[in-house]
Enzyme design. Structure first.
Site, PDB file in Angstrom:
ATOM      1  N   ASP A  29      15.164  20.328  26.085  1.00 60.48           N
ATOM      2  CA  ASP A  29      15.208  20.789  24.694  1.00 60.48           C
ATOM      3  C   ASP A  29      13.925  21.590  24.412  1.00 60.48           C
ATOM      4  OD1 ASP A  29      16.767  19.605  21.867  1.00 60.48           O
ATOM      5  OD2 ASP A  29      14.926  20.779  21.697  1.00 60.48           O
ATOM      6  N   ILE A  30      14.093  22.716  23.757  1.00 63.22           N
ATOM      7  CA  ILE A  30      12.960  23.614  23.525  1.00 63.22           C
ATOM      8  C   ILE A  30      12.071  23.140  22.362  1.00 63.22           C
ATOM      9  CG2 ILE A  30      13.973  25.298  21.915  1.00 63.22           C
ATOM     10  CD1 ILE A  30      12.126  26.123  25.180  1.00 63.22           C
ATOM     11  N   GLU A  88      23.060  21.781  14.535  1.00 62.54           N
ATOM     12  CA  GLU A  88      22.363  23.061  14.688  1.00 62.54           C
ATOM     13  C   GLU A  88      23.101  24.010  15.634  1.00 62.54           C
ATOM     14  OE1 GLU A  88      18.128  22.570  15.616  1.00 62.54           O
ATOM     15  OE2 GLU A  88      18.242  24.454  16.711  1.00 62.54           O
ATOM     16  N   HIS A  93      26.906  18.662  22.748  1.00 60.45           N
ATOM     17  CA  HIS A  93      25.784  18.302  23.597  1.00 60.45           C
ATOM     18  C   HIS A  93      25.298  16.896  23.290  1.00 60.45           C
ATOM     19  CE1 HIS A  93      24.194  20.385  20.002  1.00 60.45           C
ATOM     20  NE2 HIS A  93      23.168  19.548  20.079  1.00 60.45           N
ATOM     21  N   HIS A  95      21.887  14.469  23.480  1.00 61.28           N
ATOM     22  CA  HIS A  95      20.424  14.424  23.618  1.00 61.28           C
ATOM     23  C   HIS A  95      20.054  13.196  24.459  1.00 61.28           C
ATOM     24  CE1 HIS A  95      19.296  17.214  20.196  1.00 61.28           C
ATOM     25  NE2 HIS A  95      20.535  16.912  19.826  1.00 61.28           N
TER      26      HIS A  95
HETATM   27  P1  AMP Z   1      21.659  19.628  17.163  1.00 59.37           P
HETATM   28  O1  AMP Z   1      22.719  20.713  17.225  1.00 59.37           O
HETATM   29  O2  AMP Z   1      21.371  19.201  15.767  1.00 59.37           O
HETATM   30  O3  AMP Z   1      21.979  18.465  18.079  1.00 59.37           O
HETATM   31  O4  AMP Z   1      20.300  20.271  17.710  1.00 59.37           O
HETATM   32  C1  AMP Z   1      20.294  21.263  18.693  1.00 59.37           C
HETATM   33  C2  AMP Z   1      19.143  21.051  19.626  1.00 59.37           C
HETATM   34  O5  AMP Z   1      19.128  22.156  20.524  1.00 59.37           O
HETATM   35  C3  AMP Z   1      17.769  21.008  18.960  1.00 59.37           C
HETATM   36  O6  AMP Z   1      17.087  19.835  19.404  1.00 59.37           O
HETATM   37  C4  AMP Z   1      17.078  22.291  19.446  1.00 59.37           C
HETATM   38  O7  AMP Z   1      15.694  22.127  19.646  1.00 59.37           O
HETATM   39  C5  AMP Z   1      17.801  22.562  20.743  1.00 59.37           C
HETATM   40  N1  AMP Z   1      17.832  23.963  21.129  1.00 59.37           N
HETATM   41  C6  AMP Z   1      18.223  25.009  20.382  1.00 59.37           C
HETATM   42  N2  AMP Z   1      18.152  26.161  21.077  1.00 59.37           N
HETATM   43  C7  AMP Z   1      17.708  25.811  22.316  1.00 59.37           C
HETATM   44  C8  AMP Z   1      17.416  26.557  23.512  1.00 59.37           C
HETATM   45  N3  AMP Z   1      17.588  27.884  23.567  1.00 59.37           N
HETATM   46  N4  AMP Z   1      16.977  25.869  24.592  1.00 59.37           N
HETATM   47  C9  AMP Z   1      16.797  24.531  24.534  1.00 59.37           C
HETATM   48  N5  AMP Z   1      17.065  23.781  23.453  1.00 59.37           N
HETATM   49  C10 AMP Z   1      17.502  24.404  22.356  1.00 59.37           C
END
Ligand code: AMP
Length: 141
Positions: A29-30, A88, A93, A95
């Site tokens: 995760d970024i 988001e 996905h 975590h």
């Molecule tokens: P959520 O959709 O609420 O589960 O959150 C999406 C997750 O994806 C967040 O923790 C972001 O930090 C992560 N994220 C978004 N874009 C990227 C990326 N390009 N590479 C890695 N992680 C990402």
């Protein structure tokens, strides 16, 4: 238009990839809540995790288990926490978050920052542990 995660699958966007097979990919995760915070996704582009076919969902969890085992070997912690939010990024996905206390998995915590070199090192170590612990097939047996 593909999701941001499909762009990672297709190598149109860079990511710190830690594991991959035919149907899944895992990357750091970024904006991590903890060192080693990893996202595990199916390659099929479906927004909501519970819209996945049963078999796809089950295989995703089995793949996530293998990643979690590798992650725990690299990041000392009590447990690998598992969370699904998905508010988001519209691509299912999971975590995986190394944790020692319940607060470690709180999404309202400030995110951590690591350098590119630190991300690369972490991804490399998890990849190595993943490869050592799996034959790359994700079956339910
Ligand atoms: P959520 O959709 O609420 O589960 O959150 C999406 C997750 O994806 C967040 O923790 C972001 O930090 C992560 N994220 C978004 N874009 C990227 C990326 N390009 N590479 C890695 N992680 C990402």
């Amino acid at each position: 238009m593909g999701s941001i995660f499909s762009k990672i699958i297709n190598r149109e966007l860079p990511a710190y990839i830690v594991a991959e097979d035919e149907q899944h990919i895992a990357f750091l995760d970024i904006n991590p809540l903890a060192e080693g915070h990893t996202l595990v996704i199916p390659k099929v582009e479906i927004d909501y995790i519970y819209d996945l076919e049963n078999q796809t969902l089950a295989q995703l969890h089995v793949f996530a288990k293998k990643v979690a085992i590798a992650l725990k070997k690299i990041v000392p912690c009590k447990r690998i926490g598992v969370a699904v939010a998905g508010l988001e990024v519209p691509h299912a996905h999971i975590h995986l978050i190394p944790m020692n206390q319940i607060a470690d998995i709180s999404f309202s915590r400030p995110k951590l920052n690591f350098t590119k070199a630190q991300y690369e090192k972490m991804a490399g170590q998890i990849t190595e542990a993943f490869r050592a612990g799996t034959n790359h097939t994700t079956t339910l047996s």
